[in-house]
Design a protein around this motif. Structure first.
Motif, mmCIF file in Angstrom:
data_model
loop_
_atom_site.group_PDB
_atom_site.id
_atom_site.type_symbol
_atom_site.label_atom_id
_atom_site.label_comp_id
_atom_site.label_asym_id
_atom_site.label_seq_id
_atom_site.Cartn_x
_atom_site.Cartn_y
_atom_site.Cartn_z
ATOM 1 N N MET A 408 0.804 -1.375 0.032
ATOM 2 C CA MET A 408 0.121 -0.008 0.233
ATOM 3 C C MET A 408 1.001 1.076 -0.016
ATOM 4 S SD MET A 408 -2.749 -1.225 2.753
ATOM 5 C CE MET A 408 -3.824 0.197 2.757
ATOM 6 N N ILE A 409 0.422 2.231 -0.320
ATOM 7 C CA ILE A 409 1.026 3.564 -0.472
ATOM 8 C C ILE A 409 0.803 4.304 0.979
ATOM 9 C CG2 ILE A 409 1.417 5.882 -1.408
ATOM 10 C CD1 ILE A 409 2.174 3.664 -3.218
ATOM 11 N N MET A 410 1.904 4.882 1.509
ATOM 12 C CA MET A 410 1.763 5.771 3.018
ATOM 13 C C MET A 410 2.725 6.574 2.721
ATOM 14 S SD MET A 410 -0.171 3.701 4.801
ATOM 15 C CE MET A 410 -1.059 2.094 4.906
ATOM 16 N N PRO A 411 2.462 7.506 3.893
ATOM 17 C CA PRO A 411 3.407 8.834 3.884
ATOM 18 C C PRO A 411 4.894 8.409 3.881
ATOM 19 C CG PRO A 411 1.753 9.111 5.335
ATOM 20 C CD PRO A 411 1.715 7.943 4.859
ATOM 21 N N ASP A 420 -1.062 16.025 3.736
ATOM 22 C CA ASP A 420 0.347 16.493 3.672
ATOM 23 C C ASP A 420 1.339 15.658 2.872
ATOM 24 O OD1 ASP A 420 -0.898 18.574 5.143
ATOM 25 O OD2 ASP A 420 0.099 17.916 7.013
ATOM 26 N N SER A 421 1.047 14.449 2.766
ATOM 27 C CA SER A 421 2.109 13.590 1.714
ATOM 28 C C SER A 421 2.128 13.775 0.511
ATOM 29 C CB SER A 421 1.985 12.113 2.487
ATOM 30 O OG SER A 421 0.953 11.681 2.015
ATOM 31 N N GLU A 422 0.706 14.311 0.199
ATOM 32 C CA GLU A 422 0.288 14.083 -1.153
ATOM 33 C C GLU A 422 1.080 15.205 -2.190
ATOM 34 O OE1 GLU A 422 -3.772 14.346 -1.676
ATOM 35 O OE2 GLU A 422 -4.200 12.613 -0.417
ATOM 36 N N ASP A 483 -4.559 10.790 14.837
ATOM 37 C CA ASP A 483 -5.637 11.660 14.989
ATOM 38 C C ASP A 483 -6.028 12.250 13.386
ATOM 39 O OD1 ASP A 483 -5.845 11.488 17.723
ATOM 40 O OD2 ASP A 483 -4.318 13.327 18.062
ATOM 41 N N ASP A 484 -5.189 11.957 12.520
ATOM 42 C CA ASP A 484 -5.305 12.290 11.037
ATOM 43 C C ASP A 484 -6.460 11.551 10.447
ATOM 44 O OD1 ASP A 484 -5.103 13.151 8.394
ATOM 45 O OD2 ASP A 484 -3.881 11.774 7.731
ATOM 46 N N SER A 485 -7.477 12.445 10.017
ATOM 47 C CA SER A 485 -8.918 12.116 9.362
ATOM 48 C C SER A 485 -8.656 11.067 8.056
ATOM 49 C CB SER A 485 -9.823 12.988 9.174
ATOM 50 O OG SER A 485 -9.278 14.082 8.355
ATOM 51 N N GLY A 486 -7.440 11.280 7.433
ATOM 52 C CA GLY A 486 -7.032 10.561 6.379
ATOM 53 C C GLY A 486 -6.992 10.997 4.994
ATOM 54 N N GLY A 487 -7.022 10.425 3.941
ATOM 55 C CA GLY A 487 -6.836 10.733 2.607
ATOM 56 C C GLY A 487 -6.925 9.655 1.701
ATOM 57 N N GLN A 488 -6.805 9.742 0.311
ATOM 58 C CA GLN A 488 -6.869 9.018 -0.691
ATOM 59 C C GLN A 488 -5.479 8.933 -1.388
ATOM 60 O OE1 GLN A 488 -10.349 8.481 -2.804
ATOM 61 N NE2 GLN A 488 -9.347 9.169 -4.681
ATOM 62 N N TYR A 489 -5.062 7.929 -1.776
ATOM 63 C CA TYR A 489 -4.096 7.547 -2.877
ATOM 64 C C TYR A 489 -4.744 6.696 -4.018
ATOM 65 C CZ TYR A 489 -0.814 8.392 1.047
ATOM 66 O OH TYR A 489 -0.167 9.094 1.984
ATOM 67 N N ASP A 490 -4.412 7.076 -5.329
ATOM 68 C CA ASP A 490 -4.851 6.236 -6.560
ATOM 69 C C ASP A 490 -3.915 6.275 -7.737
ATOM 70 O OD1 ASP A 490 -5.481 8.640 -8.066
ATOM 71 O OD2 ASP A 490 -6.870 9.048 -6.205
ATOM 72 N N ASN A 500 -1.604 9.493 -7.812
ATOM 73 C CA ASN A 500 -1.362 10.373 -6.681
ATOM 74 C C ASN A 500 -0.816 9.139 -5.878
ATOM 75 O OD1 ASN A 500 -1.017 12.275 -4.626
ATOM 76 N ND2 ASN A 500 -2.966 11.936 -3.908
ATOM 77 N N PRO A 501 0.428 8.740 -5.855
ATOM 78 C CA PRO A 501 1.498 9.387 -6.420
ATOM 79 C C PRO A 501 1.385 9.307 -7.879
ATOM 80 C CG PRO A 501 2.235 7.505 -5.288
ATOM 81 C CD PRO A 501 0.838 7.761 -4.728
ATOM 82 N N GLU A 502 2.242 10.178 -8.609
ATOM 83 C CA GLU A 502 2.064 10.174 -10.211
ATOM 84 C C GLU A 502 2.886 8.849 -10.634
ATOM 85 O OE1 GLU A 502 3.835 12.712 -13.863
ATOM 86 O OE2 GLU A 502 3.196 13.850 -11.991
ATOM 87 N N GLY A 503 2.250 8.110 -11.503
ATOM 88 C CA GLY A 503 2.899 6.882 -12.085
ATOM 89 C C GLY A 503 2.690 5.698 -11.141
ATOM 90 N N SER A 504 2.202 5.717 -10.093
ATOM 91 C CA SER A 504 1.968 4.584 -9.489
ATOM 92 C C SER A 504 0.800 3.807 -9.998
ATOM 93 C CB SER A 504 1.233 5.138 -7.921
ATOM 94 O OG SER A 504 -0.026 5.524 -8.162
#
Length: 555
Positions: A408-411, A420-422, A483-490, A500-504
């Motif tokens: 999986m993708i992680m920071p 903030d990792s995006e 405590d981070d509400s999170g986000g999406q990678y794709d 996101n990340p580009e080319g993944s």
């Protein structure tokens, strides 16, 4: 209460002697797979081991995929499957080891004991010594690749195949090649060698250089293919990088080039026959793989690739190599023996070939033609950039092949919110212990998931998907903030839909979407063929909306 699927297993033909008890009835649960059924049959009849079985639906000859669930094959009410005995099986790895061992044993026996074969001693020429070393190095390399590099998509083959496969190597590249090349005709005192191009050190070193390049290039492509398939899986992905810019199977091209060098440098009939037979067989494999790539990946597969050998129109032969016409060397320039109707006035030194012996032998002409082909395959437009790109690509690849085999993708940096990792360089692949296959990737703690569900199936429009859903323990990965509400990678969102990340990308699939919600605490990832099954426009709605599945009441 779990659903029970009643399954009848009958024999396609007369049951084998060790399975006279067929047909049998099995009670399976809804999650039982075809592979599980084979193990159950093997439990009933120990000699009828799983690799020996072919399971099909009654009246259908198509082999059932081991990963298929029985409930999907016969329905929740159960039904009948038929089993066929495939005969004794042997692992592909074992067959490869046996095949390549033949020449390793045969060549020393012929080389070191000439009296047994020719009735006389042989003063070995430099050519014979080199061919002996090159052949042994080639097959020892193949043995080591079999043990440490190759990942096989099929576990076994019929035992009888070991004799057919071994004959190709033991007889053609083993006995025939050794007997032909180490005989007195090729010795240091033979007129076939003395004073000819085959006695010229420059010519021999040129041959060694091309051969060594081909062998190392072949190894490099094998390592590229290995990196695309996580251990214990049959995942297929599109290969990129060195050699793959215009060819689907550059490993076969480099193998052909290596044997062509030995054929040309020796002029041996046996070497030529083996090269032709091996090339023909590799061409059959390459065409099949090329078709499968295009069928499986469709529009995603790069256009303009050829199966194994580039067409003549794309081979960049420099003008100074036009001596492939029937011309003779003449003071560094080339004039023709055909009455002067053709002439090339460009010295070979312009192209870096000023130290070669006079090129009056067809073998040297063919060798320099190979020199023209090598740059085309190895350094075709964009390939070097792709190599550098692929060096970084391993840390932005995901895969989902099981609850304990995934990436999986992680920071990338510690204690970072997903949002903030995006940014470029802010994200990285983290994998389970069993799923990690590159040092470029991080490793997730075994307790990262508190509860996780793995699921495979067909999506809205029939495309494949594989997913993980469940609850996580963010404290087991220091890259996350609990405590981070999170986000999406794709793979298909971000700027211009470049990911996101580009080319993944997800191995074996066209798309993926992943959400990590440390405050949930939950996470989800789905790999899919159809983008409709991996929506990227619901990133603020949370895992259950984007990837429906089992979340075990994570709250």
């Amino acid at each position: 209460m779990a659903t029970t699927v009643t399954l009848t297993i009958s024999s396609v033909n007369k049951p084998p002697p060790f399975a006279r008890g067929l047909p049998i009835t099995l009670d399976c649960d809804a999650d039982t797979t075809v592979a599980d059924v084979k193990q159950l049959v093997a439990t009933k009849f120990p000699k009828f081991y799983a690799a020996r079985q072919k399971l099909t639906k009654k009246g259908d000859k198509a082999n059932l995929d081991d990963s298929k669930k029985i409930a999907e094959v016969v329905g929740p009410q159960g039904g009948e499957l038929q089993v066929k005995d495939l005969g004794p099986q042997i692992s592909w790895r074992t067959v490869f080891l046996i095949e390549y061992a033949g020449p390793i044993v045969i060549h020393p026996l012929v080389y070191h004991f000439p009296r047994l074969w020719y009735g006389q001693d042989v003063q070995h020429s430099d050519l014979q010594k080199l061919v002996y070393a090159m052949t042994l190095i080639h097959f020892i390399k193949r043995e080591l690749e079999t043990l440490f590099v190759h990942r096989f998509s099929h576990g076994t083959m019929p035992f009888r195949n070991v004799f057919k496969n071994s004959a190709h190597y033991h007889l053609l590249s083993g006995l025939a090649l050794a007997y032909d090349v180490y005989r007195p005709k090729f010795s240091a005192t033979s007129p076939y060698i003395r004073g000819t191009i085959r006695d010229n050190k420059n010519f021999l070193w040129l041959c060694i250089a091309i051969w060594a390049f081909a062998e190392l290039a072949n190894l490099h492509t094998h390592l590229t293919l290995r990196a695309l398939r996580p251990p214990g899986t049959r995942v297929r992905a599109i290969p990129y990088g060195f050699g793959f810019s215009f060819l689907s199977c550059p490993n076969y091209f480099f193998e052909t080039l290596a044997w062509a060098v030995i054929s040309v440098m020796t002029g041996s009939v046996a070497a030529g026959v083996f090269t032709v037979v091996a090339t023909a067989q590799m061409a059959v494999w390459a065409l099949k793989k090329h078709r499968n790539y295009k069928k499986e990946f469709g529009k995603e597969y790069p256009r303009g690739r050829y199966a194994m050998i580039p067409p003549r129109s794309l081979i960049p032969i420099p003008p100074g190599l036009l001596f492939l016409q029937p011309c003779l060397a003449n003071a560094g320039n080339f004039g023709c023996s055909n009455g002067g109707t053709f002439a090339v006035e460009t010295p070979l030194s312009v192209y870096g070939y000023d130290h070669l012996p006079p090129l009056t032998d067809i073998s040297s002409r063919l060798l320099l033609a190979a020199l023209a082909v090598v740059p085309y395959v190895a350094a075709s437009p964009g390939s070097l950039d792709k190599v550098r790109e692929d060096g970084k690509a391993m840390d932005k690849i995901v895969h989902v092949t099981g609850a304990d085999k995934f990436c999986m993708i992680m920071p990338r940096d510690a204690h970072t919110n997903i949002g903030d990792s995006e940014h470029p360089g802010g994200m990285k692949s983290y994998c389970s212990r069993a799923g990690r296959y590159s040092s470029e990737q991080g490793e997730l703690h075994d307790e990262f998931w508190s509860d996780v569900a793995f699921k495979k199936g067909k999506g809205k429009n029939g495309g494949r998907f594989a997913q993980l859903t469940g609850c996580i323990r963010p404290e087991h990965l220091d890259r996350l903030n609990p405590d981070d509400s999170g986000g999406q990678y794709d793979s298909s969102g971000g700027d211009g839909g470049r990911g996101n990340p580009e080319g993944s990308k997800c191995l074996g699939y066209n798309h993926y979407v992943e959400l990590v919600e440390p405050a949930g605490p939950r996470a989800c990832i789905r790999c899919c063929d159809d983008p409709a099954d991996c929506p990227t426009d619901k990133d603020t709605q949370g895992c259950p909306k984007v990837i429906p599945g089992n979340y075990f009441d994570c709250d």
